[in-house]
Write an enzyme that holds these catalytic residues in place. Sequence first.
Site, PDB file in Angstrom:
ATOM      1  N   THR A  92      -1.319   0.554  -0.533  1.00  0.00           N
ATOM      2  CA  THR A  92      -0.310   0.818  -1.569  1.00  0.00           C
ATOM      3  C   THR A  92       1.006   1.366  -1.011  1.00  0.00           C
ATOM      4  O   THR A  92       2.022   1.298  -1.679  1.00  0.00           O
ATOM      5  CB  THR A  92      -0.868   1.810  -2.608  1.00  0.00           C
ATOM      6  OG1 THR A  92      -1.245   3.009  -1.939  1.00  0.00           O
ATOM      7  CG2 THR A  92      -2.048   1.224  -3.346  1.00  0.00           C
ATOM      8  N   THR A 123      -6.308   1.036   1.500  1.00  0.00           N
ATOM      9  CA  THR A 123      -7.356   1.928   1.002  1.00  0.00           C
ATOM     10  C   THR A 123      -8.451   1.161   0.277  1.00  0.00           C
ATOM     11  O   THR A 123      -9.614   1.564   0.265  1.00  0.00           O
ATOM     12  CB  THR A 123      -6.737   2.977   0.059  1.00  0.00           C
ATOM     13  OG1 THR A 123      -5.810   3.733   0.821  1.00  0.00           O
ATOM     14  CG2 THR A 123      -7.765   3.923  -0.503  1.00  0.00           C
TER      15      THR A 123
END
Length: 350
Positions: free
Chosen positions: A113, A34
Amino acid sequence: MKHLKSTLLLLAAVVVSVSLGAKPRVRIIATGGTIAGVSATSASSAYTAGQVGIQTLIDAVPQMLYLADVSGEQLVNIGSQDMNDEVWLKLAKRVNEILNVEGYDAVVITHGTDTMEETAYFLNLTVKSDKPVILAGSMRPSTAISADGPANLYNAVAAAVSPASKGMGVLCCMNNQLLDAKTVIKTHTIDCDTFEGGPSGIIGYVYNGEAHYLQTPNNRHTVNSVFDVSKLDRLPKVGIVYGYANASPLPMQAFVDAKFEGIVLAGVGDGNFYKDVFDVAVKAQDQGIQIVRSSRCPTGPICLNSEVDDAKYHFVAALDLNPQKARVLLMLALTRTHDWQEIQQYYKEY
Ligand code: GLU
């Protein structure tokens, strides 16, 4: 006099360039996630991970150039849900080369993540250096209002240049916090404050461009790890089976049929099996497929020989490792041994 002046000027220039050159050299390896994600609009929550390249990430945080001589390279550009053994092997080999052959002072890895904790733990066991290796990511894409990626990257570089980070093993740097590879877990699907260090908490934090440590890791890692992937081009196949009421034995049987070398149980409670799954596990272990018991519970250890007689069945208890990290350790353990007692010892030490 003129001669003295020019000598002094020259000396000053040398001092300046030496002090500039003395900045630590930090290499950033970008893998996507991200932090490199792009959304259609800054207010949109719909985005695609792994779009922006390494130079754009570096250019977004010019402040870190005061801390270090920063350069970067792109290893892959993927959402970390697509992380795999091949990339892990490439990454571990590249980190070792950067630190031990090319002489960089530290490595920062940008990463999605979702599987950051697995990559961190894999590197913790396979990097052969006590220099800082720090993973950073973000929960909001690079185009979002209040994107968290730039601050996380800046903090990761700040921690990477801190002498206190030496010997800490591989760390994750998220939301101003430093988390150690063994205990770090992603706990929330979308919040910026998602990473936690389990019962032992965070290992440190970064504030005003400086790393502060609260504790040190107490497990074997990096230079004290026996695991060496330098000559490997594949890892043993290990799968995870999830536990639940009335669980089907089919997923475990499928791993057995596909000749996986190890199976981790994300069991209920203290690593318990549903009875039908237990029967397949006993047969699998008899065939030499190593069964490791972990738990779907987010906290608490798996107790050896407690509710399950591990010694009788030659099962291994994952102790403090969650299923995804228990899988990482089992893959590496199986590169060295198939002896269940030796494998259990690895779980005690790593
Ligand atoms: N699924 C994406 C990934 O892991 C987005 C999660 C993130 O990076 O925060 O790369």
